[in-house]
Design a protein around this motif. Sequence first.
Motif, PDB file in Angstrom:
ATOM      1  N   PRO A   1       0.816  -1.223   0.000  1.00  0.00           N
ATOM      2  CA  PRO A   1       0.000   0.000   0.000  1.00  0.00           C
ATOM      3  C   PRO A   1       0.849   1.273   0.000  1.00  0.00           C
ATOM      4  CG  PRO A   1      -0.835  -1.577   1.608  1.00  0.00           C
ATOM      5  CD  PRO A   1       0.457  -2.136   1.100  1.00  0.00           C
ATOM      6  N   GLY A   2       0.494   2.205  -0.876  1.00  0.00           N
ATOM      7  CA  GLY A   2       1.206   3.475  -0.931  1.00  0.00           C
ATOM      8  C   GLY A   2       2.456   3.460  -1.793  1.00  0.00           C
ATOM      9  N   LEU A   3       2.809   2.285  -2.287  1.00  0.00           N
ATOM     10  CA  LEU A   3       4.007   2.170  -3.138  1.00  0.00           C
ATOM     11  C   LEU A   3       3.573   1.906  -4.582  1.00  0.00           C
ATOM     12  CD1 LEU A   3       7.158   2.071  -3.011  1.00  0.00           C
ATOM     13  CD2 LEU A   3       6.952  -0.408  -2.849  1.00  0.00           C
ATOM     14  N   PHE A   4       4.014   2.781  -5.479  1.00  0.00           N
ATOM     15  CA  PHE A   4       3.648   2.680  -6.887  1.00  0.00           C
ATOM     16  C   PHE A   4       4.914   2.489  -7.720  1.00  0.00           C
ATOM     17  CE2 PHE A   4       0.522   4.997  -4.549  1.00  0.00           C
ATOM     18  CZ  PHE A   4      -0.701   4.582  -5.068  1.00  0.00           C
ATOM     19  N   ALA A   5       4.755   1.923  -8.920  1.00  0.00           N
ATOM     20  CA  ALA A   5       5.920   1.725  -9.783  1.00  0.00           C
ATOM     21  C   ALA A   5       5.605   2.204 -11.186  1.00  0.00           C
ATOM     22  CB  ALA A   5       6.321   0.256  -9.800  1.00  0.00           C
ATOM     23  N   ALA A   6       6.605   2.790 -11.845  1.00  0.00           N
ATOM     24  CA  ALA A   6       6.401   3.339 -13.184  1.00  0.00           C
ATOM     25  C   ALA A   6       7.642   3.160 -14.041  1.00  0.00           C
ATOM     26  CB  ALA A   6       6.048   4.826 -13.079  1.00  0.00           C
ATOM     27  N   GLY A   7       7.443   3.199 -15.341  1.00  0.00           N
ATOM     28  CA  GLY A   7       8.553   3.089 -16.281  1.00  0.00           C
ATOM     29  C   GLY A   7       9.185   1.713 -16.254  1.00  0.00           C
ATOM     30  N   ASP A   8      10.482   1.664 -16.539  1.00  0.00           N
ATOM     31  CA  ASP A   8      11.181   0.374 -16.614  1.00  0.00           C
ATOM     32  C   ASP A   8      11.311  -0.311 -15.259  1.00  0.00           C
ATOM     33  OD1 ASP A   8      11.479   0.958 -19.253  1.00  0.00           O
ATOM     34  OD2 ASP A   8      13.655   1.191 -19.226  1.00  0.00           O
ATOM     35  N   ALA A   9      11.072   0.422 -14.169  1.00  0.00           N
ATOM     36  CA  ALA A   9      11.105  -0.228 -12.856  1.00  0.00           C
ATOM     37  C   ALA A   9       9.927  -1.183 -12.713  1.00  0.00           C
ATOM     38  CB  ALA A   9      11.061   0.818 -11.739  1.00  0.00           C
ATOM     39  N   ALA A  10       8.855  -0.911 -13.452  1.00  0.00           N
ATOM     40  CA  ALA A  10       7.662  -1.762 -13.407  1.00  0.00           C
ATOM     41  C   ALA A  10       7.719  -2.775 -14.549  1.00  0.00           C
ATOM     42  CB  ALA A  10       6.414  -0.901 -13.541  1.00  0.00           C
ATOM     43  N   THR A  11       6.948  -3.841 -14.416  1.00  0.00           N
ATOM     44  CA  THR A  11       6.878  -4.798 -15.521  1.00  0.00           C
ATOM     45  C   THR A  11       6.215  -4.137 -16.729  1.00  0.00           C
ATOM     46  OG1 THR A  11       6.065  -6.938 -16.249  1.00  0.00           O
ATOM     47  CG2 THR A  11       4.660  -5.738 -14.706  1.00  0.00           C
ATOM     48  N   ARG A  12       6.719  -4.457 -17.900  1.00  0.00           N
ATOM     49  CA  ARG A  12       6.096  -3.958 -19.129  1.00  0.00           C
ATOM     50  C   ARG A  12       5.397  -5.064 -19.896  1.00  0.00           C
ATOM     51  NH1 ARG A  12      11.689  -2.445 -19.641  1.00  0.00           N
ATOM     52  NH2 ARG A  12      11.549  -3.491 -17.637  1.00  0.00           N
ATOM     53  N   GLU A  13       5.230  -6.200 -19.200  1.00  0.00           N
ATOM     54  CA  GLU A  13       4.519  -7.315 -19.847  1.00  0.00           C
ATOM     55  C   GLU A  13       3.096  -6.941 -20.245  1.00  0.00           C
ATOM     56  OE1 GLU A  13       5.210  -9.604 -16.263  1.00  0.00           O
ATOM     57  OE2 GLU A  13       5.528 -11.340 -17.538  1.00  0.00           O
ATOM     58  N   LEU A  14       2.495  -6.007 -19.503  1.00  0.00           N
ATOM     59  CA  LEU A  14       1.100  -5.639 -19.755  1.00  0.00           C
ATOM     60  C   LEU A  14       0.891  -5.166 -21.185  1.00  0.00           C
ATOM     61  CD1 LEU A  14       0.756  -3.742 -16.375  1.00  0.00           C
ATOM     62  CD2 LEU A  14      -0.260  -5.957 -16.907  1.00  0.00           C
ATOM     63  N   ILE A  15       1.921  -4.503 -21.752  1.00  0.00           N
ATOM     64  CA  ILE A  15       1.784  -4.065 -23.150  1.00  0.00           C
ATOM     65  C   ILE A  15       2.718  -4.805 -24.102  1.00  0.00           C
ATOM     66  CG2 ILE A  15       0.896  -1.768 -22.557  1.00  0.00           C
ATOM     67  CD1 ILE A  15       3.742  -0.695 -23.399  1.00  0.00           C
ATOM     68  N   CYS A  16       3.774  -5.406 -23.586  1.00  0.00           N
ATOM     69  CA  CYS A  16       4.778  -6.030 -24.455  1.00  0.00           C
ATOM     70  C   CYS A  16       4.856  -7.540 -24.296  1.00  0.00           C
ATOM     71  CB  CYS A  16       6.169  -5.466 -24.177  1.00  0.00           C
ATOM     72  SG  CYS A  16       6.334  -3.748 -24.615  1.00  0.00           S
ATOM     73  N   GLY A  17       4.225  -8.102 -23.294  1.00  0.00           N
ATOM     74  CA  GLY A  17       4.397  -9.521 -23.042  1.00  0.00           C
ATOM     75  C   GLY A  17       5.860  -9.822 -22.764  1.00  0.00           C
ATOM     76  N   GLY A  18       6.371 -10.836 -23.420  1.00  0.00           N
ATOM     77  CA  GLY A  18       7.733 -11.279 -23.133  1.00  0.00           C
ATOM     78  C   GLY A  18       8.765 -10.851 -24.151  1.00  0.00           C
ATOM     79  N   PHE A  19       8.407  -9.908 -25.010  1.00  0.00           N
ATOM     80  CA  PHE A  19       9.386  -9.474 -26.014  1.00  0.00           C
ATOM     81  C   PHE A  19       9.680  -8.000 -25.870  1.00  0.00           C
ATOM     82  CE2 PHE A  19      10.767  -8.160 -30.285  1.00  0.00           C
ATOM     83  CZ  PHE A  19      11.827  -9.036 -30.448  1.00  0.00           C
ATOM     84  N   THR A  20      10.923  -7.654 -26.056  1.00  0.00           N
ATOM     85  CA  THR A  20      11.473  -6.336 -25.746  1.00  0.00           C
ATOM     86  C   THR A  20      10.490  -5.173 -25.663  1.00  0.00           C
ATOM     87  OG1 THR A  20      13.070  -4.641 -26.369  1.00  0.00           O
ATOM     88  CG2 THR A  20      12.131  -5.910 -28.159  1.00  0.00           C
ATOM     89  N   GLY A  21      10.599  -4.471 -24.560  1.00  0.00           N
ATOM     90  CA  GLY A  21       9.836  -3.244 -24.403  1.00  0.00           C
ATOM     91  C   GLY A  21      10.610  -2.063 -24.963  1.00  0.00           C
ATOM     92  N   GLY A  22      11.781  -2.369 -25.550  1.00  0.00           N
ATOM     93  CA  GLY A  22      12.697  -1.318 -25.991  1.00  0.00           C
ATOM     94  C   GLY A  22      12.039  -0.310 -26.922  1.00  0.00           C
ATOM     95  N   GLY A  23      12.645   0.847 -26.971  1.00  0.00           N
ATOM     96  CA  GLY A  23      12.204   1.874 -27.900  1.00  0.00           C
ATOM     97  C   GLY A  23      10.822   2.389 -27.584  1.00  0.00           C
ATOM     98  N   SER A  24       9.985   2.435 -28.589  1.00  0.00           N
ATOM     99  CA  SER A  24       8.751   3.205 -28.476  1.00  0.00           C
ATOM    100  C   SER A  24       7.783   2.678 -27.414  1.00  0.00           C
ATOM    101  CB  SER A  24       8.065   3.281 -29.827  1.00  0.00           C
ATOM    102  OG  SER A  24       7.691   2.007 -30.264  1.00  0.00           O
ATOM    103  N   TYR A  25       7.827   1.372 -27.131  1.00  0.00           N
ATOM    104  CA  TYR A  25       6.880   0.817 -26.147  1.00  0.00           C
ATOM    105  C   TYR A  25       7.263   1.258 -24.737  1.00  0.00           C
ATOM    106  CZ  TYR A  25       6.279  -1.648 -30.422  1.00  0.00           C
ATOM    107  OH  TYR A  25       6.104  -1.905 -31.751  1.00  0.00           O
ATOM    108  N   ASN A  26       8.555   1.161 -24.443  1.00  0.00           N
ATOM    109  CA  ASN A  26       9.018   1.631 -23.139  1.00  0.00           C
ATOM    110  C   ASN A  26       8.740   3.119 -22.955  1.00  0.00           C
ATOM    111  OD1 ASN A  26       9.948  -0.749 -22.181  1.00  0.00           O
ATOM    112  ND2 ASN A  26      12.121  -0.297 -22.414  1.00  0.00           N
ATOM    113  N   ALA A  27       8.912   3.882 -24.015  1.00  0.00           N
ATOM    114  CA  ALA A  27       8.682   5.330 -23.935  1.00  0.00           C
ATOM    115  C   ALA A  27       7.217   5.603 -23.633  1.00  0.00           C
ATOM    116  CB  ALA A  27       9.098   6.005 -25.243  1.00  0.00           C
TER     117      ALA A  27
END
Lengths: 541, 107
Positions: A349-375
């Motif tokens: 509670p009270g702790l949030f995560a954003a950017g590359d510190a958070a998982t990017r599987e939600l939009i990228c699954g298991g393949f590179t979040g590099g470049g435009s997706y991470n941005a």
Amino acid sequence: MSLEFDHSYKLANQNYDVSLKADVLVIGGGPAGTWAALTATENGASVILVDKGYCGSSGATAPSGNGVWYIPEDQRGEAMKSREALGGYLSERKWMERVLQRTFENVNRLDEWGYPFPIDEHGVKHKRSLQGPEYMRLMRRKLNKAKIKILDHSPALELLYDGYGIAGAAGVQTQENNQTWAVQANSIVIASGGCAFLSKALGCNVLTGDGYLFASEAGADLSGMEFSNAYAITPKYSSITKTAFYEWASFTYEDGSIIEGAGSKRGRSVIAKKLSEGQKVFAQLDKAQNDHDLQKYMRIAQPNFFLQFDRMGINPFEDRFEVTLRFEGTVRGTGGIRITDETCATSVPGLFAAGDAATRELICGGFTGGGSYNAAWAISSGYWSGEAAAKYALTYNRNNHDRTLTRKQVVGINEHHTPGETLGGNELTKLVQAEVTPYNVNLFRAEEKLTSSLLTLNNLWKEAKSHLGEKDSDLVRVRESAAMLATSRWMYSAALQRTETRGMHKRLDFPKTDDHQQRRLITSGLDEIQVNWDSHSLVNI
Amino acid sequence: MIEVLVEERCVECNLCVKVCPLNVFEKRENQPPVIARQSDCQTCYMCELYCPAKALYVAADAEDTVDVSADEIIETGLIGSYRKDIGWGKGYKSTASQDTAYKFYLK
């Protein structure tokens, strides 16, 4: 005890030279952190942002040309579809849609704020690319205008707690005689980036997984840590991990003969294989050799891609140059702190995560979040976490009361140390790098090598718990090495659990995709690591 | 890695000290800063970009130090060339407005 080795003692005794208070604390001043800080302020919260380096030049975005997943509404269906198979169907349409929409709106705000987007000969403005230095300088100016307090060169080293839960963070100021600081806050956004293991990938040496460690120490879990083995093509010895233009390259052996199957995208593992066999690999952008307009556009689109060649005396279109693959870990991978709802909350509670510190599987699954997706993810998750952190802080405001901030015992911050037996931060970093960098362990994965590496790393953790301290480096490096060690153990624990090949996770002993494993892997714990399949089921579209 | 700080050009603004994410430079009283921790340099070129005096030069080798002749990089115009590429500083316009990346997305 010499003066420079006092920080551990001071933090262990909660002896702070500077004590500050805010509704929201943001850790990290890249795109995710600056969007979070700005949005939290817009929602009525007071904000302090701390950066390990300098907010504006720190991290992977500032020194790079960045594509952004900025897609008009009528093209989004196709944009989402193109990613799903690559990511092994671990992404979710619902999240992709909301990231596309949020990114679209926020990039339009950058336009309103005066970011100089290019306009073509037909008068059309193009917003799918952000020049890093310009973008991050603008974000810093916006933070200054909003009167957000920025502490540069102030790495956070641990989170602080009170009777209710997380309550702030403490660290040092590396340019102010290493003064210790503490910030008391009602909520925290971790936006400290991914982990590239000090590989000197462009802008990535501040990205050592610190936020993963803080979150885990607070009790949060991670997701997708098996998707952590990204490597980028660079000219040998160079830091410029920009790979888009290798689409125009041919790859050759030292004698000039073509390496069959080698390429910048799917053929990257062919390059890795040759390199791990001890062969030299050369590249030349010969497919653009005769197109001088194209060369001109390339140069303006990615100035530092050419800067490296100019300085090495190489014409990349005419000359063959030796290349290597530089490790980018989770920065271009997709694993990170697990997000539990659409506000980018973590399981604490009270702790949030954003950017590359958070998982990017939600939009990228298991393949590179590099470049435009991470941005796009940084912009969107920064916005949502900032908004939610502000609401949380103002709802559960405890700053008006007398609060006793306490700390947890964490690896590397000790009241006493015994120099003779101490494991140093630099020493530990090298030992971790030796396990995570080799292609034949981390890229070409198989049970035997993963198990043996994980055993080494687990033993190092036991040693670090009792012996890691300030010896060959300052406390910042000590905590970085602990974060990298923890990250490597989550990576290989998850990689062993996933007995299939999916996304960037390739198992030599399980080369096929297993439909039963179309689930995310949640990793948690520090002393004992647990890996569990997420109960959340995902659908093939 | 950062290789050259041309003291005669330095205006002692200490921006490099401020913007370097890895804290490679060290401020000094009434003198130009020094490259104090070269091996920490990650070769991100940000110091050179922010330097208003074209007094800094980052070589492309991220792993080892290389010999660089200050005279030569001044003569060839390589020193500070990244700032010109990005279009920062008096008399220049941000090249972000000419960013041609969209031409590649259209392909």
